[in-house]
Design an enzyme around this catalytic site. Structure first.
Site, PDB file in Angstrom:
ATOM      1  N   ASP A 191      37.612  11.388  63.525  1.00 25.22           N
ATOM      2  CA  ASP A 191      38.913  11.395  62.870  1.00 25.22           C
ATOM      3  C   ASP A 191      38.810  12.209  61.579  1.00 25.22           C
ATOM      4  O   ASP A 191      37.851  12.062  60.817  1.00 25.22           O
ATOM      5  CB  ASP A 191      39.355   9.963  62.541  1.00 25.22           C
ATOM      6  N   ASP A 201      44.533  13.153  61.397  1.00 25.76           N
ATOM      7  CA  ASP A 201      45.431  12.055  61.049  1.00 25.76           C
ATOM      8  C   ASP A 201      46.539  12.479  60.091  1.00 25.76           C
ATOM      9  O   ASP A 201      46.285  13.204  59.115  1.00 25.76           O
ATOM     10  CB  ASP A 201      44.610  10.937  60.397  1.00 25.76           C
ATOM     11  N   GLU A 253      47.871  14.198  65.027  1.00 24.09           N
ATOM     12  CA  GLU A 253      48.929  13.203  64.966  1.00 24.09           C
ATOM     13  C   GLU A 253      50.056  13.853  64.169  1.00 24.09           C
ATOM     14  O   GLU A 253      50.003  13.919  62.949  1.00 24.09           O
ATOM     15  CB  GLU A 253      48.438  11.938  64.265  1.00 24.09           C
ATOM     16  N   HIS A 286      45.079   2.770  68.821  1.00 20.70           N
ATOM     17  CA  HIS A 286      44.804   1.785  67.770  1.00 20.70           C
ATOM     18  C   HIS A 286      46.032   1.511  66.908  1.00 20.70           C
ATOM     19  O   HIS A 286      46.046   0.550  66.145  1.00 20.70           O
ATOM     20  CB  HIS A 286      43.675   2.300  66.878  1.00 20.70           C
ATOM     21  N   ASP A 287      47.035   2.360  66.994  1.00 18.76           N
ATOM     22  CA  ASP A 287      48.247   2.216  66.175  1.00 18.76           C
ATOM     23  C   ASP A 287      49.404   1.593  66.946  1.00 18.76           C
ATOM     24  O   ASP A 287      50.531   1.566  66.445  1.00 18.76           O
ATOM     25  CB  ASP A 287      48.699   3.586  65.665  1.00 18.76           C
TER      26      ASP A 287
END
Length: 551
Positions: free
Chosen positions: A98, A198, A253, A323-324
């Site tokens: 990430d 991210d 993202e 995960h979100d």
């Protein structure tokens, strides 16, 4: 290696805290991931994306980074991560990390120096403002609730898109950007395959920092500033100075990027290899997700998005959960319809769309949302910020709790369920977040030897997607959606030269007969025991999904 090698990849997302604990502290670690590499190889994936594993106080589960060059000791050492990267590579699996560069932790030495000395070089690495009246500089609202500004002891205010302990970087500062690029290249030099990037659409700010009036006087959502004009200069420089020179894979993202800007982000010469396609990512707002109207609307959103992305010559990452998000089986299926068959059907729907498919840990087992009895059960900082804000504003906390039970990010963060032993085989001590109580029924050990399990089916999904005979059809073939279709049917073709793969998914708890205009040459994949065929028709069982070779 092919220039666009990632188009034929299948990615598995690892949330390290909840994957596998080998040092008996209730928290997953790098050696736990290493211990499961054979499991991942058997699943068939060739990339793993590991959520943030850098040094962090873990306010936002690792997205608040205090040292970009050191890993978090809870996961192991830098040498442990090096060993994981090397061992995975030997097994044919690349590692994505990430990349978090919109903000950092308030414990990062740069921010500590910036707070201590307003005249320091580091003070300009962040966005500080002073006001005459001692009030926040504007009415922007953080994504995690409350004002997007927090005051330091000397009276200055700093901007934070997320939690107050995650100060935003000032990307206008070239010295800061240089330091970030050096860090990115340092990790690429270690041999990683690339990055998931991210919250990148927030790095460019409205430099007027003006308040925006709202009808009810509430705070103005900072998320409205995503993809702000001028961001392209920063993203082009980031690409050209780092991963763009390495043929590394990047997936951004990039929520808030409209189709007009999709080519800039994920086109032939885009800032990234791909961005996630979130346009059909859930069925929020549907009173009954199993109704034909709800399925039709979801199908239309999916097909519209995929056709537009394909027509623009862009590439996307396909996801059901992460995960979100809550678990996919809960996002798209009513409780009465959740089963092994429907989980397999759901996987089939997205796996052969254009784009690179991502599997989130536990998705291949059919893991579900967990049970949350009270606000104290939740770990997510966003949940607690929203709850506090609700209490302060006199809101309906019970209604909010009900929403959080269904949509909280913690649903996707419970430990992966390896077996039916205490703590689901994740650890031999109490985990950092409770295990889903259904682990005795849903776990990898029970599914390994069961040819009818969700796990066995996901292995077949990955094998077909990467099959040498068909992988180019799925990575390069034309996408032809079947818009005029029976109720509940989600069907499309992937066509390349003389090969046609037909994907037919009966997304309902009812059997139905569907029309097929082509001849069925071969059943490539089937989540049920058989398929009833007659000339021009298929009789499909509830939630049956098939992939057919057509001519």
């Amino acid at each position: 290696m092919k220039q666009d090698w990632w188009k034929e990849a299948v990615v598995y997302q690892v949330y390290p805290q909840s994957f596998c604990d080998t040092n008996h502290d209730g928290i997953g670690d790098f050696n736990g991931i290493r211990s499961k590499l054979d499991y991942l190889k058997e699943l068939g994936v060739n990339l793993i994306w590991i959520n943030p594993c850098y040094q962090s106080p873990m306010v936002d589960n690792g997205y608040d980074i205090s040292d970009y060059y050191q890993v978090n000791p809870m996961f192991g050492t830098n040498e442990d991560l090096d060993a994981l990267i090397q061992e995975a590579k030997e097994k044919g699996i690349g590692v994505l990390l990430d990349l978090v560069v919109n903000d950092c932790s308030d414990e990062h030495p740069w921010f500590q120096k910036a707070v201590q000395d307003p005249e320091s070089e580091e003070a300009d690495y962040f966005i500080f403002k002073t006001t005459e009246d001692g009030q926040p500089p504007n009415n922007w609202r953080s994504n995690f609730g409350g004002p997007a500004w927090t005051q330091v002891p000397d009276g200055r205010w700093y901007l934070h898109t997320f939690d107050k302990r995650q100060p935003d970087f000032n990307w206008e500062n070239p010295d800061l950007r240089e330091k970030l690029y050096n860090m990115v290249n340092w990790w690429l030099d270690k041999g990683i395959a690339g990055f998931r990037v991210d919250a990148i659409t927030f790095i460019k700010k409205d430099l007027t920092f003006a308040s925006v009036p709202t009808p009810d006087g509430s705070l103005y959502q900072i998320e409205n500033y995503q993809n702000y004009p001028g961001i392209g200069e920063f993203l082009t420089e980031l690409r050209d100075r780092t991963y763009g020179k390495r043929n590394a894979m990047t997936v951004a993202e990039a929520v808030g990027v409209s189709m007009d800007y999709f080519p800039d982000y994920a086109g032939e010469n885009g800032y990234f290899s791909m961005i996630f396609d979130f346009n059909w990512y859930d069925m929020k707002g549907e009173a009954d997700k199993s109704s034909k109207e709800a399925v039709h609307r979801w199908r239309q959103k999916m097909f519209d998005s995929q056709e537009q992305i394909s027509s623009l010559g862009c590439w996307s990452g396909g996801v059901l959960e992460s995960h979100d998000e809550p678990r996919g089986i809960n996002k798209f299926l009513e409780p009465k319809d959740q089963s092994r068959t429907s989980a397999a059907c759901l996987g089939t729907i997205y796996f052969f769309l254009p784009g690179t498919p991502f599997i989130y840990q536990g998705q291949e087992l059919g893991m579900t949302n967990s049970v949350w009895n009270s606000i104290e059960d939740f770990k997510d900082v966003m949940v607690h910020n929203r709850y506090r804000e609700c209490v302060e504003n006199g809101g309906d906390t019970e209604a909010l709790l009900q929403e959080l039970r269904e949509y909280s990010r913690d649903n996707g963060r419970t430990p992966i369920q390896w077996d039916d032993s205490e703590y689901a085989g994740f650890s031999d001590t109490e985990p950092w977040i409770p295990v889903n109580p259904n682990y005795p029924q849903i776990n990898a050990a029970a599914q390994q030897g069961d040819p009818s399990s969700v796990l066995s089916y996901y292995k077949k999904l990955v094998a077909l997607r990467r099959d040498p005979k068909w992988k180019e059809v799925f990575s390069e073939g034309k996408f032809i959606p079947q818009r005029e279709a029976e109720d509940y049917l989600i069907a499309y073709r992937r066509v390349l030269e003389d090969k046609t793969a037909g994907i037919f998914c009966n997304f309902t708890g009812k059997a139905q007969t569907v029309r097929v205009s082509e001849e069925v040459e071969e059943i490539l994949l089937n989540n049920c025991d058989n398929l009833e065929q007659e000339a021009g028709t298929l009789t499909m069982a509830p939630y049956q999904a098939v992939v057919l070779s057509l001519k």
